[in-house]
Design a protein around this motif. Sequence first.
Motif, mmCIF file in Angstrom:
data_model
loop_
_atom_site.group_PDB
_atom_site.id
_atom_site.type_symbol
_atom_site.label_atom_id
_atom_site.label_comp_id
_atom_site.label_asym_id
_atom_site.label_seq_id
_atom_site.Cartn_x
_atom_site.Cartn_y
_atom_site.Cartn_z
ATOM 1 N N HIS A 10 10.361 -3.934 3.376
ATOM 2 C CA HIS A 10 9.202 -3.377 2.944
ATOM 3 C C HIS A 10 8.620 -3.373 3.785
ATOM 4 O O HIS A 10 7.092 -2.306 3.118
ATOM 5 N N GLY A 14 6.500 0.655 2.963
ATOM 6 C CA GLY A 14 5.627 0.384 2.925
ATOM 7 C C GLY A 14 4.948 1.519 4.076
ATOM 8 O O GLY A 14 3.989 2.288 4.041
ATOM 9 N N GLN A 18 2.224 4.821 3.856
ATOM 10 C CA GLN A 18 1.562 5.639 3.901
ATOM 11 C C GLN A 18 1.327 6.154 5.681
ATOM 12 O O GLN A 18 0.099 6.109 6.697
#
Lengths: 286, 242
Positions: A10, A14, A18
């Motif tokens: 994750h 993630g 970003q």
Amino acid sequence: MVGLSEGEKHFIRGGIAQDIRTDGRKRLQFRALSVETGVIPQANGSARVRLGATEIIASVKAELGKPSILHPDKGKVSIFVDCSPTAEPTFEGRGSEELSTELAVALQRCLLGGKSGAGAAIDLSSLIVVDGKVCWDLYIDGLVVSSDGNLLDALAAAIKVALSDTGIPKVNVSLSAANDEEPEVDVSDEEFLQFDTSSVPVIITLTKVGRHYIVDATSEEESQMSSAVSVSVNRHGQICGLTKRGGAGLDPSVIFDMISVAKHVSQQFIGVLDSEIAAAEAEADE
Amino acid sequence: MEYVNPLTGFRVDGRRPNEMRQLKAEVGVVARADGSALFEMGNTRVIAAVYGPREIQNKGQQVNNKEALVRCEYRMAEFSTGDRRRKPKGDRRSTEISLVIRQTMEASILTDLMPRSQIDIFVQVLQADGGTRSACINAATLALADAGIPMRDIVTSCSAGYLCSTPLLDLNYVEDSAGGPDVTVGILAKMDKVTLLQMDAKLPMDTFESVMGLAIEGCKAIATYIREVLLENTKRLEYQRG
């Protein structure tokens, strides 16, 4: 083999979404590159390239051979890749054969052009000594010593550096030989011809993780990829070869977008590689 | 061919009969391995990487559940020899050397401290110029130490030969292919025990003694060097920790 927990997966995904990856890089940023030439004195040219924790040794050996009947005016180049078990315990025995072949074929596609030898990044006609009789056979070997993702880009970079380090002995041919006889060749051990590597492309692999794609993926990031596109681009921004890997399908428009991004990234990468080559050569001269 | 110059007493590469080639070692060359090392003896250059101790991958290979399983693979790079030729993986010579290295290293690893686990040693020859067997064992010792695997002692290896009625230390490829006897010795440096001994060709008993003595001297010199490298590496690690 990469073992990751759900949380780590994750975190990686993630971070990519970003634009700040686990090692602090941006999506289109390469790891630190270091280059060393002349690491294998027995070869005509050799190089060691480190891209983060990925390490490749490439060597170029030239041997005199006979050109093929179909292309009497061209020399021959073959590319082999070997993944050492030092890089990954699963490469033990025959465990690396599949990956090695995949990488070698991808490199051939990007560097040697089609079957006819047209569009080859390496100028095959410069390897000819006597038309139809004697030519140079170049054997390019890539050895993966340490692997942390992005092997193809690192291999292509290592081969480019090794080729720029390569000196092919000057050959004197005695013309007295009759047409059907084998011409006598005298290989000089003092004079070497430098290889023109300005047109040798680099390979940029864009790895798609989630909805975004990244360059120079580590093996952790590669384990999360859905698909990857490897584009080989030369100095003039021309595309010399293309390979898509990975299971998931890609929208054609995404592929075009990836190619244009790869083209843009490649020009920066070639610049970095060129300055590293110049620095390595200056160091070797001292 | 003259392998030892009768006037000066020097060998083909300019060494004295009891002189070793230049040694160079570097620890931690493979970033992702648990332990790794590069070892050079003159032009011979090898890399060793150690993975483990870790869970046994193939349960069928487990011999008993009291000791760690030690495995080894020796591989030569395509470009390591002078003339390039493609050899199938796992040819007989490689298999034999893998076995020799495994047995030699097993003798020094405290396998009973790590039951139900396996240790993989991979050695990759980058350049071969005689004495690859010895160089691989020396590299493996350094890599095992780098991985922090408990060992009884440092194992080092060196070869010696006998040409032109002179015992020669650390043969290079030219001397090795001369057809004379080649004695490869591996010792546990501090305990002064021989763990590996191989010789081809024939040699009179008393000459053998002096040749083997020379090889053991070589092993001890290498052990001193390896200890220095490890000490240097540990100091560096300590400094990094602050």
